[in-house]
Design an enzyme around this catalytic site. Sequence first.
Site, PDB file in Angstrom:
ATOM      1  N   ASP A  30    -104.116  64.322  11.413  1.00  0.00           N
ATOM      2  CA  ASP A  30    -102.757  64.715  11.025  1.00  0.00           C
ATOM      3  C   ASP A  30    -102.283  65.853  11.941  1.00  0.00           C
ATOM      4  O   ASP A  30    -103.050  66.741  12.305  1.00  0.00           O
ATOM      5  CB  ASP A  30    -102.744  65.173   9.558  1.00  0.00           C
ATOM      6  CG  ASP A  30    -101.355  65.225   8.978  1.00  0.00           C
ATOM      7  OD1 ASP A  30    -101.051  64.421   8.081  1.00  0.00           O
ATOM      8  OD2 ASP A  30    -100.541  66.082   9.423  1.00  0.00           O
ATOM      9  N   GLN A  93     -93.446  61.530  -0.164  1.00  0.00           N
ATOM     10  CA  GLN A  93     -93.769  60.738   1.038  1.00  0.00           C
ATOM     11  C   GLN A  93     -92.711  61.008   2.093  1.00  0.00           C
ATOM     12  O   GLN A  93     -91.515  60.892   1.824  1.00  0.00           O
ATOM     13  CB  GLN A  93     -93.803  59.241   0.692  1.00  0.00           C
ATOM     14  CG  GLN A  93     -94.181  58.373   1.892  1.00  0.00           C
ATOM     15  CD  GLN A  93     -94.233  56.886   1.547  1.00  0.00           C
ATOM     16  OE1 GLN A  93     -93.828  56.468   0.457  1.00  0.00           O
ATOM     17  NE2 GLN A  93     -94.705  56.091   2.490  1.00  0.00           N
ATOM     18  N   VAL A  95     -93.273  59.923   5.595  1.00  0.00           N
ATOM     19  CA  VAL A  95     -93.316  58.871   6.617  1.00  0.00           C
ATOM     20  C   VAL A  95     -93.443  57.520   5.902  1.00  0.00           C
ATOM     21  O   VAL A  95     -94.441  57.268   5.224  1.00  0.00           O
ATOM     22  CB  VAL A  95     -94.495  59.075   7.599  1.00  0.00           C
ATOM     23  CG1 VAL A  95     -94.551  57.931   8.606  1.00  0.00           C
ATOM     24  CG2 VAL A  95     -94.368  60.407   8.324  1.00  0.00           C
ATOM     25  N   HIS A  99     -99.910  55.389   4.196  1.00  0.00           N
ATOM     26  CA  HIS A  99    -101.022  56.114   4.819  1.00  0.00           C
ATOM     27  C   HIS A  99    -101.850  56.800   3.757  1.00  0.00           C
ATOM     28  O   HIS A  99    -101.331  57.274   2.747  1.00  0.00           O
ATOM     29  CB  HIS A  99    -100.517  57.125   5.855  1.00  0.00           C
ATOM     30  CG  HIS A  99     -99.395  57.984   5.374  1.00  0.00           C
ATOM     31  ND1 HIS A  99     -98.096  57.535   5.293  1.00  0.00           N
ATOM     32  CD2 HIS A  99     -99.382  59.260   4.927  1.00  0.00           C
ATOM     33  CE1 HIS A  99     -97.323  58.509   4.831  1.00  0.00           C
ATOM     34  NE2 HIS A  99     -98.087  59.559   4.592  1.00  0.00           N
ATOM     35  N   ILE A 100    -103.131  56.864   4.035  1.00  0.00           N
ATOM     36  CA  ILE A 100    -104.066  57.564   3.156  1.00  0.00           C
ATOM     37  C   ILE A 100    -104.454  58.864   3.843  1.00  0.00           C
ATOM     38  O   ILE A 100    -104.926  58.848   4.990  1.00  0.00           O
ATOM     39  CB  ILE A 100    -105.329  56.713   2.905  1.00  0.00           C
ATOM     40  CG1 ILE A 100    -104.956  55.373   2.267  1.00  0.00           C
ATOM     41  CG2 ILE A 100    -106.327  57.479   2.042  1.00  0.00           C
ATOM     42  CD1 ILE A 100    -106.116  54.395   2.141  1.00  0.00           C
ATOM     43  N   HIS A 101    -104.228  59.976   3.159  1.00  0.00           N
ATOM     44  CA  HIS A 101    -104.694  61.271   3.667  1.00  0.00           C
ATOM     45  C   HIS A 101    -106.169  61.405   3.277  1.00  0.00           C
ATOM     46  O   HIS A 101    -106.515  61.281   2.098  1.00  0.00           O
ATOM     47  CB  HIS A 101    -103.930  62.432   3.026  1.00  0.00           C
ATOM     48  CG  HIS A 101    -102.457  62.456   3.299  1.00  0.00           C
ATOM     49  ND1 HIS A 101    -101.884  63.286   4.238  1.00  0.00           N
ATOM     50  CD2 HIS A 101    -101.432  61.767   2.740  1.00  0.00           C
ATOM     51  CE1 HIS A 101    -100.574  63.112   4.243  1.00  0.00           C
ATOM     52  NE2 HIS A 101    -100.265  62.194   3.338  1.00  0.00           N
TER      53      HIS A 101
HETATM   54  P1  5GP Z   1     -96.609  62.124   3.797  1.00  0.00           P
HETATM   55  O1  5GP Z   1     -95.887  63.412   3.535  1.00  0.00           O
HETATM   56  O2  5GP Z   1     -95.643  61.016   4.114  1.00  0.00           O
HETATM   57  O3  5GP Z   1     -97.601  61.753   2.735  1.00  0.00           O
HETATM   58  O4  5GP Z   1     -97.505  62.392   5.074  1.00  0.00           O
HETATM   59  C1  5GP Z   1     -97.039  62.260   6.376  1.00  0.00           C
HETATM   60  C2  5GP Z   1     -98.011  63.009   7.238  1.00  0.00           C
HETATM   61  O5  5GP Z   1     -97.819  62.602   8.574  1.00  0.00           O
HETATM   62  C3  5GP Z   1     -97.843  64.525   7.204  1.00  0.00           C
HETATM   63  O6  5GP Z   1     -99.044  65.134   6.772  1.00  0.00           O
HETATM   64  C4  5GP Z   1     -97.479  64.892   8.646  1.00  0.00           C
HETATM   65  O7  5GP Z   1     -98.081  66.095   9.057  1.00  0.00           O
HETATM   66  C5  5GP Z   1     -98.010  63.693   9.418  1.00  0.00           C
HETATM   67  N1  5GP Z   1     -97.270  63.381  10.636  1.00  0.00           N
HETATM   68  C6  5GP Z   1     -95.925  63.238  10.766  1.00  0.00           C
HETATM   69  N2  5GP Z   1     -95.611  62.885  12.017  1.00  0.00           N
HETATM   70  C7  5GP Z   1     -96.782  62.793  12.702  1.00  0.00           C
HETATM   71  C8  5GP Z   1     -97.100  62.469  14.049  1.00  0.00           C
HETATM   72  O8  5GP Z   1     -96.240  62.174  14.891  1.00  0.00           O
HETATM   73  N3  5GP Z   1     -98.421  62.489  14.384  1.00  0.00           N
HETATM   74  C9  5GP Z   1     -99.406  62.793  13.482  1.00  0.00           C
HETATM   75  N4  5GP Z   1    -100.664  62.778  13.916  1.00  0.00           N
HETATM   76  N5  5GP Z   1     -99.131  63.106  12.195  1.00  0.00           N
HETATM   77  C10 5GP Z   1     -97.844  63.108  11.819  1.00  0.00           C
END
Ligand code: 5GP
Length: 113
Positions: A30, A93, A95, A99-101
Amino acid sequence: MSDCIFCKIIDGEIPADKIYEDEHLIAFNDLSPQAPVHVLVIPKKHIASTEDLLEDDAPIMGHIMTKIKDIAKLVGITNGYRLVINCGEDGQQTVPHLHIHLLGKRSLQWPPG
Ligand code: 5GP
Ligand code: ZN
């Protein structure tokens, strides 16, 4: 999906610090880590969120779940970890590509905010 950041990472249009890749998934660090280890594990198929999963996606998602322990080993996790899937607005969310963190290498708080 042409305007999806994670599809661009899958296609190599945006660089990522890749940990593991196979036919169905890619795992990468991340950009904004919330723990000493913070890996995102994503299906190569564009699926916007868990709300968009179809019965036909079960083999892909099953495969991803069975690979988590191998990815955890690859990044040196030995004492447990947390998996998080955010979904939709209240789930925070950001993105819209499922996705799984995978978070580890520190003692994590519970409950989450
Ligand atoms: P969400 O908030 O949708 O559960 O998690 C999206 C995650 O994607 C966030 O933790 C953010 O830091 C990560 N993220 C967003 N854009 C990018 C990127 O371009 N590259 C990487 N490696 N991580 C990203
Ligand atoms: Zn996508």
